[in-house]
Design a protein around this motif. Structure first.
Motif, PDB file in Angstrom:
ATOM      1  N   TYR A   1      11.358  -6.886   6.855  1.00  0.00           N
ATOM      2  CA  TYR A   1      11.539  -5.629   6.796  1.00  0.00           C
ATOM      3  C   TYR A   1      11.995  -5.488   4.904  1.00  0.00           C
ATOM      4  N   PHE A   2      11.197  -4.683   4.954  1.00  0.00           N
ATOM      5  CA  PHE A   2      11.637  -4.442   2.868  1.00  0.00           C
ATOM      6  C   PHE A   2      12.401  -3.198   3.184  1.00  0.00           C
ATOM      7  N   ALA A   3      12.540  -3.039   1.126  1.00  0.00           N
ATOM      8  CA  ALA A   3      12.729  -1.956   1.104  1.00  0.00           C
ATOM      9  C   ALA A   3      12.512  -1.667  -0.503  1.00  0.00           C
ATOM     10  N   ALA A   4      12.683  -0.155  -0.507  1.00  0.00           N
ATOM     11  CA  ALA A   4      12.467  -0.073  -1.672  1.00  0.00           C
ATOM     12  C   ALA A   4      12.893  -0.288  -2.938  1.00  0.00           C
ATOM     13  N   SER A   5      13.213  -0.862  -3.829  1.00  0.00           N
ATOM     14  CA  SER A   5      13.866  -1.559  -5.224  1.00  0.00           C
ATOM     15  C   SER A   5      14.507  -0.266  -5.536  1.00  0.00           C
ATOM     16  N   ASP A   6      14.675   0.747  -5.678  1.00  0.00           N
ATOM     17  CA  ASP A   6      15.888   2.065  -5.896  1.00  0.00           C
ATOM     18  C   ASP A   6      16.138   3.064  -4.694  1.00  0.00           C
ATOM     19  N   VAL A   7      16.414   2.070  -3.666  1.00  0.00           N
ATOM     20  CA  VAL A   7      17.072   3.064  -2.428  1.00  0.00           C
ATOM     21  C   VAL A   7      17.594   1.928  -1.684  1.00  0.00           C
TER      22      VAL A   7
ATOM     23  N   THR B   1      10.275  -8.123  -6.670  1.00  0.00           N
ATOM     24  CA  THR B   1       9.925  -6.566  -6.036  1.00  0.00           C
ATOM     25  C   THR B   1       7.974  -6.735  -5.442  1.00  0.00           C
ATOM     26  N   ILE B   2       7.473  -6.247  -5.214  1.00  0.00           N
ATOM     27  CA  ILE B   2       5.800  -6.137  -4.957  1.00  0.00           C
ATOM     28  C   ILE B   2       6.348  -4.099  -6.006  1.00  0.00           C
ATOM     29  N   GLY B   3       5.108  -4.815  -6.281  1.00  0.00           N
ATOM     30  CA  GLY B   3       4.729  -3.102  -7.498  1.00  0.00           C
ATOM     31  C   GLY B   3       3.426  -2.590  -6.145  1.00  0.00           C
ATOM     32  N   PRO B   4       3.490  -0.982  -6.131  1.00  0.00           N
ATOM     33  CA  PRO B   4       2.790  -0.216  -5.619  1.00  0.00           C
ATOM     34  C   PRO B   4       0.913  -0.942  -5.797  1.00  0.00           C
ATOM     35  N   GLY B   5       0.347  -1.033  -4.673  1.00  0.00           N
ATOM     36  CA  GLY B   5      -1.248  -1.587  -5.167  1.00  0.00           C
ATOM     37  C   GLY B   5      -1.032  -3.451  -5.238  1.00  0.00           C
TER      38      GLY B   5
ATOM     39  N   ALA C   1      16.084 -12.740  -9.404  1.00  0.00           N
ATOM     40  CA  ALA C   1      16.781 -11.667  -9.061  1.00  0.00           C
ATOM     41  C   ALA C   1      16.065 -10.708  -8.230  1.00  0.00           C
ATOM     42  N   ARG C   2      15.939  -9.547  -7.404  1.00  0.00           N
ATOM     43  CA  ARG C   2      15.844  -8.633  -7.149  1.00  0.00           C
ATOM     44  C   ARG C   2      14.170  -8.361  -7.990  1.00  0.00           C
TER      45      ARG C   2
ATOM     46  N   HIS D   1       0.843  -1.038   0.018  1.00  0.00           N
ATOM     47  CA  HIS D   1      -0.019   0.171   0.260  1.00  0.00           C
ATOM     48  C   HIS D   1       0.625   0.662  -0.343  1.00  0.00           C
ATOM     49  N   THR D   2       2.234   1.350  -0.866  1.00  0.00           N
ATOM     50  CA  THR D   2       3.271   2.366  -1.077  1.00  0.00           C
ATOM     51  C   THR D   2       3.492   3.347  -1.619  1.00  0.00           C
ATOM     52  N   ASP D   3       3.806   3.302  -2.094  1.00  0.00           N
ATOM     53  CA  ASP D   3       3.845   3.624  -3.810  1.00  0.00           C
ATOM     54  C   ASP D   3       5.568   3.440  -3.768  1.00  0.00           C
ATOM     55  N   ASP D   4       5.926   2.599  -3.535  1.00  0.00           N
ATOM     56  CA  ASP D   4       7.282   2.299  -4.213  1.00  0.00           C
ATOM     57  C   ASP D   4       7.136   1.036  -4.346  1.00  0.00           C
ATOM     58  N   ALA D   5       7.983   0.447  -5.478  1.00  0.00           N
ATOM     59  CA  ALA D   5       7.978  -1.120  -5.492  1.00  0.00           C
ATOM     60  C   ALA D   5       8.631  -1.507  -4.788  1.00  0.00           C
ATOM     61  N   LEU D   6       8.658  -2.588  -3.797  1.00  0.00           N
ATOM     62  CA  LEU D   6       9.509  -3.309  -2.358  1.00  0.00           C
ATOM     63  C   LEU D   6       9.937  -4.557  -2.913  1.00  0.00           C
TER      64      LEU D   6
END
Length: 301
Positions: free
Chosen positions: A141-147, A106-110, A103-104, A73-78
């Motif tokens: 613990y999640f992290a944004a895919s680009d940070v 992610t769960i996209g926004p929404g 590799a990498r 439910h965030t605005d970032d891919a996690l």
């Protein structure tokens, strides 16, 4: 039955580089006479990661694999950065093994993502023994895919259930069909205390573990699997897709300067016997039979 109240953190934001909660829901925990709590997980907060239907399915090794649906439910891919078996403020909680099948991932926004199945993007499992009927806290613990900074966290409470037909699609601790140990041997050199482990790892995936392998001999007799290090760092085993990873190279001698290597005590094994070694990778346990062989005095076979 007695009741007690706890809070579940389901969302977080970055505040001066530290993950901070932005929403929590209270829940009621009922504790049976046997002492095992049953907890109703609340609905998602407005921002953060929603947790749906968490359950820990018991594995053959006594541990368990987490099956859960995560909704971003965030605005970032996690991506899932790590997982621990406890709440955020727990002292020295046990880590869970986390494996991304690609590799990498992610769960996209929404978007929603199911984890824990053999074909799912993530596998998360305990290697410590768990008790069926108990309920265990887990913090993801999640992290944004680009940070690289910390992202949201999600703390959930998952009941431990037996593996049955209803949970047959949830990944077990093994067998691992993607990683193999080849030419597996333990070399006993005359007059030497250490018998070094040798062989090489082939793999179709990238994976690694810092958990020390375990070993057993005849009739399940435990054999302590040991590690020497030249750097003072932790022991570990790695696998790379399409590449050969050597466990150790000759000469198999305990001489200075000594490098990183795995070994057992020569007094714990006999030439000719087979030692079963289990390497606990996040992608699944790799179980290999190592042949104990006689080495020469110069450290060769």
């Amino acid at each position: 039955m007695r009741r007690r109240t706890a809070a579940v953190l389901l969302g977080a934001s970055i505040v001066t580089g530290v993950a901070a909660g932005v929403g929590a829901s209270s829940l009621t925990e009922e504790v049976s006479a046997a002492g095992w709590p049953t907890i109703a997980v609340p609905a998602a907060v407005a921002k953060g990661v929603e947790v749906k239907d968490p359950v820990l399915v018991a594995n053959d090794d006594g541990g368990a694999t987490l099956s859960v649906t995560l909704v971003n439910h965030t605005d970032d891919a996690l991506r899932i950065d790590r997982a621990v078996g406890g709440t955020e403020d727990a002292d020295d909680p046990p880590f869970m093994l986390v494996h991304g099948t690609r590799a990498r991932v992610t769960i996209g926004p929404g978007e929603a993502m199911r984890t824990g199945g053999v074909g799912d993007p993530y596998r998360l499992r305990f290697t410590d023994r768990v008790q069926i009927g108990s309920t265990l806290p887990i913090t993801l613990y999640f992290a944004a895919s680009d940070v690289v900074e910390s992202g949201p966290t999600a703390t959930l409470f998952a009941p431990v259930v037996a593996r049955d037909a209803a949970h047959g699609a949830v990944a077990n601790n093994g067998p691992n069909t993607e990683i193999a140990v080849n030419d597996a041997r333990i070399v006993v050199v005359p007059g030497q205390e250490k018998a070094y482990v040798t062989g090489w790892i082939s793999s179709t995936i990238d994976d690694s573990t810092e958990l020390r392998p375990t070993a057993v001999g005849r009739a399940g007799r435990p054999v302590e699997y040991r590690h020497q290090t030249a750097t003072g760092g932790p022991s570990g085993v790695g696998a790379q897709a399409g590449k050969r990873t050597n466990l150790n190279l000759p000469p198999y001698l305990d001489t200075e300067p000594s490098g990183d290597a795995d070994y057992v005590l020569a007094s714990d094994v006999e030439v000719g016997e087979t030692i079963t070694v289990t390497m606990r990778f996040p992608s699944g346990d790799v179980v290999t039979k190592f042949k104990v062989v006689q080495g020469r005095s110069d450290g060769t076979i």
